[in-house]
Design an enzyme around this catalytic site. Structure first.
Site, mmCIF file in Angstrom:
data_model
loop_
_atom_site.group_PDB
_atom_site.id
_atom_site.type_symbol
_atom_site.label_atom_id
_atom_site.label_comp_id
_atom_site.label_asym_id
_atom_site.label_seq_id
_atom_site.Cartn_x
_atom_site.Cartn_y
_atom_site.Cartn_z
ATOM 1 C CD GLU A 277 -69.006 -44.346 -15.693
ATOM 2 O OE1 GLU A 277 -68.058 -45.137 -15.704
ATOM 3 O OE2 GLU A 277 -70.163 -44.699 -15.406
ATOM 4 C CG HIS A 306 -73.627 -32.464 13.571
ATOM 5 N ND1 HIS A 306 -73.697 -31.645 14.672
ATOM 6 C CD2 HIS A 306 -74.910 -32.683 13.168
ATOM 7 C CE1 HIS A 306 -74.973 -31.409 14.949
ATOM 8 N NE2 HIS A 306 -75.728 -32.016 14.047
ATOM 9 C CE LYS A 419 -64.836 -50.966 -17.478
ATOM 10 N NZ LYS A 419 -66.036 -51.335 -18.220
HETATM 11 O O1 PA5 Z 1 -72.333 -46.634 -16.343
HETATM 12 C C1 PA5 Z 1 -71.562 -47.435 -16.837
HETATM 13 O O2 PA5 Z 1 -71.554 -47.664 -18.063
HETATM 14 C C2 PA5 Z 1 -70.607 -48.231 -15.972
HETATM 15 O O3 PA5 Z 1 -70.618 -47.792 -14.668
HETATM 16 C C3 PA5 Z 1 -70.959 -49.705 -16.001
HETATM 17 O O4 PA5 Z 1 -72.244 -49.894 -15.471
HETATM 18 C C4 PA5 Z 1 -69.937 -50.521 -15.224
HETATM 19 O O5 PA5 Z 1 -68.647 -50.294 -15.742
HETATM 20 C C5 PA5 Z 1 -70.263 -51.998 -15.298
HETATM 21 O O6 PA5 Z 1 -70.318 -52.412 -16.621
HETATM 22 P P1 PA5 Z 1 -70.927 -53.804 -17.025
HETATM 23 O O7 PA5 Z 1 -72.397 -53.792 -16.708
HETATM 24 O O8 PA5 Z 1 -70.675 -53.929 -18.474
HETATM 25 O O9 PA5 Z 1 -70.214 -54.854 -16.223
#
Ligand code: PA5
Length: 445
Positions: A277, A306, A419
């Protein structure tokens, strides 16, 4: 103590096509890495830079510990969160949990596991920790709605003492909801992104309930901070970032994280999110299209010897493998001799940890012999201090890689559109235009 052995990325071991002359490269990159170090240090107090995670090891965990002590009735903590709001605690709990509450993570919206969890848990002794920085994440909120209904149905007005909310200090819908109902709350600092939030209440609260030594964890993370701020010759995160960046440039576009420990089997999942990410980006900081980002891949030793190791050793020359090993076992088992199984005599009297260590060394060497680069991160042992250090090290490595790729490692524009399409498919007001686009394309839930 954490140490990194880079010997197996050296061209002397793995050949000039895939390997590097490590000492020479380090010297050549010293200026660029120093620039990156100064840029990161200069930005660390700028809220817009999203480097708030750097300060987390300095925070006092006493408020969290006190809350856990005051709620000693909790036998089970149901954690509702996804991505960065779940993966850190999920990765660390199996290695570090003490005699505290059992942790359960509902980080998906598949109905059967959610129903099974609610069937399994006793609402009288379960605390629900809803974790969402934004307070808008559909997956987390959907399961939260179910958990609220479950608590209310079973506990009536008492439900309020069975919910603790971890969210932004001001923004989002969870904060006013918590205030309206007088729920306990913890704050996610606004300048800490989800995948960097393991040492905020996002990770610390569940870990504290599980009996993890938060002081040790944060002290270890502090060591990573010291290393990441140090000059380049002493700076492990800058050095591992360089190794990753050189590997990328040499065509090793897959970055494998392979701890030799079942207790760390979920650590690669946390790392995969952190790198994917943060580093998978279409544009650099100047707006040029770059489409960069090593593909992180999870593996566990010795189990994957393995399985995936066949691919790592004989498949495409596109991987850099990073082993994580510990130098000492907390508890070891000596292998007994057995009459009739003399073919196994080479094992008699040896210990399981000896075998595990031999497997790791043998695999690294077998990869090098096939001209496959790897490096090894050594922890003295698997405990809160060393894992705190390791996770904060990997966060710094990510930040340094952001500098080397010249991208913003702290946003995630690529996950946003998915999203928004989900909201449109679920009929959320304000998403009508996207809903029309989906309908025209024949996309249905
Ligand atoms: O790293 C990130 O920003 C994402 O993985 C968020 O943690 C994830 O989308 C969850 O978001 P939120 O804490 O706003 O629900």
């Amino acid at each position: 103590m954490i140490r990194v052995d880079f010997a197996n990325i050296d061209s002397g071991r793995v050949g000039p096509d895939r390997g590097v002359e490590w000492e020479r490269e380090l010297e050549a990159a010293a200026g660029k890495l120093e620039e990156a170090r100064l840029a990161l240090l200069a930005r660390q107090d700028d809220p817009e830079a999203m480097l708030g995670w750097v300060r987390l090891p300095e925070a006092d965990p006493e408020k969290i510990n006190a809350y856990v002590r005051a709620n000693s009735w909790v036998s089970d903590l149901l954690v509702l969160g996804i991505g960065g709001s779940a993966l850190g605690a999920k990765a660390l709990a199996p290695a570090l949990a003490g005699s505290g509450a059992r942790l359960h993570f509902a980080d998906n919206v598949e109905p059967e596991p959610v129903a099974a969890l609610l069937d399994l848990l006793n609402p009288e002794t379960t605390l629900v920790n809803v974790i969402s920085k934004s307070g808008t994440t559909a997956e987390t909120m959907a399961v939260f709605l179910l958990a609220l209904e479950w608590l209310r149905r079973n506990l009536g007005d008492e439900w309020r003492s069975h919910v603790v909310v971890t969210t932004d200090p001001k923004k989002g819908i969870l904060r006013p909801f918590a205030e309206k109902h007088g729920l306990a709350t913890f704050a996610v600092p606004p300048d800490v992104g989800g995948r960097f939030s393991v040492f905020s209440p996002v990770g610390l609260l569940p870990l504290a309930f599980a009996g993890v030594d938060l002081d040790g964890l944060l002290a270890g993370a502090g060591e990573a901070n010291a290393s990441a701020r140090a000059e380049i010759s002493e700076n492990l995160p800058a050095q591992t970032a360089l190794a990753q960046h050189l590997a990328w440039r040499k065509g090793q576009r897959i970055s494998v994280l392979m701890p030799y420990s079942s207790r760390l089997s979920l650590l690669p999942a946390w790392f995969v999110q952190l790198h994917a990410e943060s580093l998978g980006k279409a544009y650099d900081r100047h707006g040029s299209r770059v489409h960069v980002g090593p593909t992180p891949l999870a593996a566990v030793g010795a189990t994957d010897q393995h399985s995936q190791v066949q691919l790592f050793r004989e498949g495409p020359f596109d991987k850099l493998v990073v082993f994580v090993r510990h130098r000492a076992a907390d508890r070891d088992l000596v292998l007994p001799a057995e009459e009739g199984l003399e073919d196994l005599a080479y094992l008699f009297g040896k210990s399981l940890f000896q075998l595990l260590s031999a497997e790791a060394a043998a695999t690294a060497h077998a990869l090098a012999a096939a001209r496959r680069p790897s490096y090894t991160i050594y922890l003295d042992r698997i405990d809160a201090f060393h894992l705190g250090w390791l996770l904060q090290h990997l966060m710094w490595q990510t930040a340094y890689l952001g500098e080397l790729f010249d991208i913003n490692a702290f946003d995630q524009p690529g996950v946003e559109l998915g999203k928004r399409y989900t909201y449109a498919l679920m009929g959320r007001p304000g998403y009508e235009k996207l809903a029309a686009e989906l309908e025209a394309a024949g996309v249905k839930p």
